[in-house]
Design a protein around this motif. Structure first.
Motif, mmCIF file in Angstrom:
data_model
loop_
_atom_site.group_PDB
_atom_site.id
_atom_site.type_symbol
_atom_site.label_atom_id
_atom_site.label_comp_id
_atom_site.label_asym_id
_atom_site.label_seq_id
_atom_site.Cartn_x
_atom_site.Cartn_y
_atom_site.Cartn_z
ATOM 1 N N LEU A 15 23.580 36.153 8.345
ATOM 2 C CA LEU A 15 23.402 36.846 9.617
ATOM 3 C C LEU A 15 24.522 37.835 9.879
ATOM 4 N N LYS A 46 17.561 37.245 17.286
ATOM 5 C CA LYS A 46 18.078 36.731 18.553
ATOM 6 C C LYS A 46 18.713 37.874 19.334
ATOM 7 N N ILE A 53 21.559 39.502 16.991
ATOM 8 C CA ILE A 53 21.776 38.823 15.708
ATOM 9 C C ILE A 53 20.659 39.254 14.759
ATOM 10 N N GLN A 55 19.048 38.982 10.784
ATOM 11 C CA GLN A 55 19.041 38.293 9.495
ATOM 12 C C GLN A 55 18.784 39.328 8.406
ATOM 13 N N LYS A 265 22.584 30.252 13.797
ATOM 14 C CA LYS A 265 22.488 30.832 15.145
ATOM 15 C C LYS A 265 23.113 29.932 16.203
ATOM 16 N N GLU A 267 22.053 27.027 17.308
ATOM 17 C CA GLU A 267 21.092 26.439 18.233
ATOM 18 C C GLU A 267 21.249 24.916 18.251
#
Length: 461
Positions: A15, A46, A53, A55, A265, A267
């Motif tokens: 990322l 995101k 963000i 990828q 990320k 999460e």
């Protein structure tokens, strides 16, 4: 006017993070230029305020915060669609890897298609003959169904999937309106080559579209692979009115890629570290299969997943079973005993088979025979457990017949050659042949007139 951003804030695994971004959209693609030369592709996964963000499909090796520029493309990832896709091999983002040209078409579709609206669905009814007795008789595959294969590492799931592709007969399908879309995620090179050789030897390679992400390809690409495959399937089924069989392997690799990206990320994880949205994410893939009232075409989906530690309660098979319409479960003990295909019939089922069998589709005795085989084989398991305690010699005569029935069912009905293609009548006749080992008094799930018509007497045996 598209802006180009010349400085990254942070790089974290696959990322990259940018700040001060305006007018970006979730799922939008970006072009990443490194040292003003190499261009890689990425996707926004995101957005937090002005922070984005991204990828990177090809990975972040060689990228630094100062040598990279980012251009936002203003659209989601799309792939060109044409019947020229058939016979071709692509990577996980739809780029050709068969040393041929990119498909040229004005029809480009966003790979993030939506699940089929339930109101627009046509109810699946037509029986698909796979030529595999245990599937055709006991967990019948119906056109437009989602029927996953639950397997384990080292078992014969690839061989089973290839045999289904080679032998599947769909009512109303001809060579000209039948296609196979194969999506591979995180597979070994020899597995990908096995499928390619199998399709070629069966003479169906020119009707197969392959999207392959191997184990050494970028993990980010695995998220897009099944979506590219289903976008191609939707085009062939609903725009070209073809009957499409989609094979996706291995959904476990897909879910693990999703877990890795979710962790990057930062999460909050759910069961076994998988993201809490795993169920809804899988449903956006599985629910794209089916049939539309407005189209003659169909998408039949067979996802393959390897259960970690052969655990059917693991989140991936557990959630897959909720979304799909049944499952085919492979058994390691049968596999070790040399039985192919090693299908464990008791935990396997097809929730749609009741509407696709019977006199109008297969044969009048199919439903009763299926019910009786399940019930009798279930009783075999109880008697086997009892025999381990008291010994087989002390069983009653009827219990001994059940033991013989169980062995015959496994060795003659479930087991078959990898190139053996049994018709539905051959399968049902073989089922009666094995079932007739038991006395008629034990066949309590079949109408008496059907028993009299199909039961195989000792003289006939």
């Amino acid at each position: 006017m598209r802006k180009e951003y010349l400085k990254l804030q942070k790089i974290d695994g696959p990322l990259i993070v940018l700040s001060g971004i305006e007018d970006a959209a979730y799922g939008e693609t970006v072009n990443i230029k490194i040292d003003n030369e190499e261009i890689r592709k990425g996707k926004i996964i995101k957005i937090e305020g002005d922070k984005v963000i991204v990828q990177v499909f090809e990975g972040t090796t060689g990228i630094s915060t100062d040598n990279t520029s980012i251009k936002f493309m203003g659209e989601a990832l799309t792939i060109p669609l044409s019947k020229e896709m058939m016979g071709r091999t692509f990577n996980g983002v739809g780029e050709p890897i068969d040393k041929a040209y990119q498909v040229i078409s004005t029809n480009r579709q966003n790979i993030n298609g939506r699940p089929i609206n339930p109101v627009a669905r046509r109810y699946p009814r037509n029986f698909i003959q796979t030529g595999i007795s245990s599937i055709d008789a006991l967990m019948t595959l119906i056109r437009g169904q989602k029927l996953p294969i639950f397997s384990g590492n080292g078992m014969a799931h690839n061989e089973l999937a290839a045999q289904i592709v080679k032998q599947a007969k769909i009512k109303g399908a001809t060579k000209d309106n039948f296609a196979v879309v194969f999506g591979a995620m995180g597979v070994r090179h020899d597995d990908a080559d096995y499928f390619r050789r199998s399709f070629e030897s069966a003479g169906v390679l020119d009707h197969v579209v392959m999207y392959i992400n191997t184990a050494d390809d970028p993990i980010i690409e695995r998220i897009s692979t099944p979506r590219c495959a289903l976008t191609a399937a939707e085009y062939l089924a609903f725009e070209q009115n073809m009957h499409v069989l989609v094979i996706l392997t291995d959904m476990t690799s897909y879910a693990e890629a999703l877990r890795e990206i979710s962790s990057a990320k930062e999460e909050v994880p759910s069961r076994k570290g998988y993201p809490g949205y795993l169920y809804s994410d899988l449903s956006t893939i599985y629910e794209r299969a089916g049939m539309l009232k407005s189209s003659e075409g169909s998408i039949t989906l067979i996802p393959i997943l390897t259960m970690p530690n052969d655990d059917i309660t693991h989140p991936i098979p557990d959630l897959t079973g909720f979304i799909t319409e049944g499952q085919i479960v492979l058994n390691r003990e049968l596999n070790q005993n040399g039985i192919y295909p090693p299908i464990d019939i008791l935990p396997s089922l097809s929730r749609l088979m009741k509407d696709g069998i019977g006199a109008d589709y297969t044969r009048e005795d199919h439903a009763d025979l299926q019910s009786q085989l399940f019930a009798s084989y279930s009783k075999v398991q109880d008697i086997r457990s009892l025999s381990q305690i008291i010994g087989e010699d002390d069983l009653t005569d009827v219990e001994k017949l059940y033991m013989i029935f169980g062995r015959e069912l496994e060795n003659k009905f479930i087991a078959q050659e990898k190139n053996e293609n049994r018709s539905i009548n051959e399968t049902l006749d073989l089922g009666w042949y094995v079932l007739s080992i038991l006395p008629k008094t034990e066949l309590d799930r079949i109408e008496s007139e059907i028993v009299e018509k199909y039961y195989v007497s000792n003289r006939e045996r």
